[in-house]
Design a protein around this motif. Structure first.
Motif, short mmCIF file in Angstrom:
data_model
loop_
_atom_site.label_atom_id
_atom_site.label_comp_id
_atom_site.label_asym_id
_atom_site.label_seq_id
_atom_site.Cartn_x
_atom_site.Cartn_y
_atom_site.Cartn_z
N PHE A 246 0.84 -1.21 0.00
CA PHE A 246 0.00 0.00 0.00
C PHE A 246 0.87 1.25 0.00
CE2 PHE A 246 -2.09 3.35 2.49
CZ PHE A 246 -3.17 3.60 1.66
N PHE A 247 1.91 1.27 0.80
CA PHE A 247 2.75 2.47 0.85
C PHE A 247 3.62 2.60 -0.41
CE2 PHE A 247 1.64 2.45 5.38
CZ PHE A 247 1.20 3.76 5.47
N LEU A 248 3.94 1.50 -1.06
CA LEU A 248 4.60 1.59 -2.37
C LEU A 248 3.64 2.17 -3.41
CD1 LEU A 248 6.63 -1.75 -2.46
CD2 LEU A 248 7.54 0.57 -2.26
N LEU A 249 2.38 1.76 -3.35
CA LEU A 249 1.37 2.33 -4.23
C LEU A 249 1.20 3.82 -3.95
CD1 LEU A 249 -0.94 2.07 -6.35
CD2 LEU A 249 -2.45 1.56 -4.42
N ASP A 250 1.20 4.19 -2.68
CA ASP A 250 1.09 5.60 -2.29
C ASP A 250 2.24 6.41 -2.89
OD1 ASP A 250 -0.05 7.79 -0.53
OD2 ASP A 250 2.01 7.67 0.23
N ARG A 251 3.42 5.86 -2.83
CA ARG A 251 4.58 6.55 -3.39
C ARG A 251 4.46 6.67 -4.91
NH1 ARG A 251 10.76 6.41 -1.73
NH2 ARG A 251 11.43 7.75 -3.43
N LEU A 252 3.99 5.61 -5.54
CA LEU A 252 3.79 5.63 -6.99
C LEU A 252 2.75 6.67 -7.39
CD1 LEU A 252 4.48 4.31 -9.73
CD2 LEU A 252 2.64 2.68 -9.27
N LEU A 253 1.69 6.78 -6.62
CA LEU A 253 0.65 7.78 -6.92
C LEU A 253 1.18 9.20 -6.76
CD1 LEU A 253 -2.44 6.14 -5.17
CD2 LEU A 253 -2.05 6.37 -7.63
N GLY A 254 2.20 9.38 -5.93
CA GLY A 254 2.75 10.70 -5.69
C GLY A 254 3.78 11.14 -6.71
N MET A 255 4.20 10.25 -7.57
CA MET A 255 5.22 10.61 -8.57
C MET A 255 4.60 11.46 -9.66
SD MET A 255 7.42 7.21 -9.14
CE MET A 255 8.59 6.67 -7.94
N GLU A 256 5.33 12.48 -10.04
CA GLU A 256 4.92 13.35 -11.14
C GLU A 256 5.72 12.96 -12.37
OE1 GLU A 256 2.56 15.75 -11.23
OE2 GLU A 256 1.99 15.23 -9.19
N PRO A 257 5.09 13.02 -13.55
CA PRO A 257 5.85 12.69 -14.76
C PRO A 257 6.93 13.73 -15.02
CG PRO A 257 3.67 13.52 -15.32
CD PRO A 257 3.71 13.38 -13.83
N LYS A 258 8.05 13.28 -15.55
CA LYS A 258 9.14 14.20 -15.86
C LYS A 258 8.80 14.97 -17.13
CE LYS A 258 12.75 11.68 -13.58
NZ LYS A 258 14.11 11.22 -13.61
N ARG A 259 9.04 16.23 -17.08
CA ARG A 259 8.79 17.13 -18.23
C ARG A 259 10.03 17.18 -19.09
NH1 ARG A 259 3.53 17.56 -17.38
NH2 ARG A 259 2.97 18.45 -15.40
N LYS A 260 9.84 17.27 -20.39
CA LYS A 260 10.98 17.45 -21.30
C LYS A 260 11.49 18.87 -21.18
CE LYS A 260 9.74 14.10 -24.83
NZ LYS A 260 9.42 13.90 -26.23
N ARG A 261 12.78 19.00 -21.19
CA ARG A 261 13.38 20.34 -21.14
C ARG A 261 13.32 20.96 -22.52
NH1 ARG A 261 18.89 19.35 -17.77
NH2 ARG A 261 17.90 18.61 -15.87
N GLU A 262 12.94 22.23 -22.52
CA GLU A 262 12.95 22.96 -23.79
C GLU A 262 14.34 23.46 -24.06
OE1 GLU A 262 9.89 25.82 -24.31
OE2 GLU A 262 8.46 24.66 -23.14
N LYS A 263 14.74 23.40 -25.31
CA LYS A 263 16.09 23.84 -25.68
C LYS A 263 16.12 25.32 -25.96
CE LYS A 263 17.43 19.40 -27.45
NZ LYS A 263 17.92 18.64 -28.55
#
Length: 169
Positions: free
Chosen positions: A152-169
């Motif tokens: 459950f706490f691993l799922l909680d951590r997974l739910l808290g992850m934000e997708p990484k944004r691509k850096r603009e050049k």
């Protein structure tokens, strides 16, 4: 036009993801561990609905998937796990604002889990689950509950992850 979100688009996305969630819950009997994996996958789908469509549609989505899972899923134990814990991505942000959030989350998980299995055993009379618990013994049931908390706490951590944004050049 491509980036514009409409209410109809939100409902359509919710409907497609709800259908996918019901299919996932229906596949719960194929693999024994899927009893716990399928509700977690559906919680991840709920997270997508919550982020893209909002809280109101997320609650409606949860209610629809929960009812259809209880009615149609062959694995009633998986359906009960989703019914009692599937709403977690919706209430997670509120729990994160509380002091002692880990304690509240643990209380929610353990209370919901114990209530779900009490309902399965006492209300629905699923004797198969009671026999499994008797065969496992008290120590193994406690280990299973501890492993459930870890998951459950691993799922909680997974739910808290934000997708990484691509850096603009």
């Amino acid at each position: 036009m491509a980036g514009k979100r409409t209410p109809a688009g939100a409902v359509a996305l919710g409907g497609v993801l709800a259908a996918l969630a019901v299919v996932i819950m229906g596949m719960g009997t194929l693999i024994p561990v899927a009893t716990y994996v399928c509700p977690m996958l559906c919680a991840l789908l709920l997270q997508v609905v919550l982020k893209t469509c909002g809280v109101r549609i997320a609650w409606a989505w949860y209610g629809a998937v929960m009812l259809l899972s209880v009615l149609l899923a062959p694995d009633k134990e998986a359906a009960a796990v989703f019914a009692f814990l599937g709403y977690y991505p919706i209430v997670r942000p509120k729990l994160n604002r509380l002091k002692g959030k880990w304690l509240w989350k643990a209380l929610l998980f353990n209370g919901a889990t114990l209530l779900a299995y009490w309902v399965l055993l006492r209300v629905f009379g699923l004797d198969r689950i009671g026999e499994e618990f008797r065969e496992l013994g008290t120590v193994m049931c406690l280990i299973l509950l501890i492993l459930g908390n870890v998951t459950f706490f691993l799922l909680d951590r997974l739910l808290g992850m934000e997708p990484k944004r691509k850096r603009e050049k």
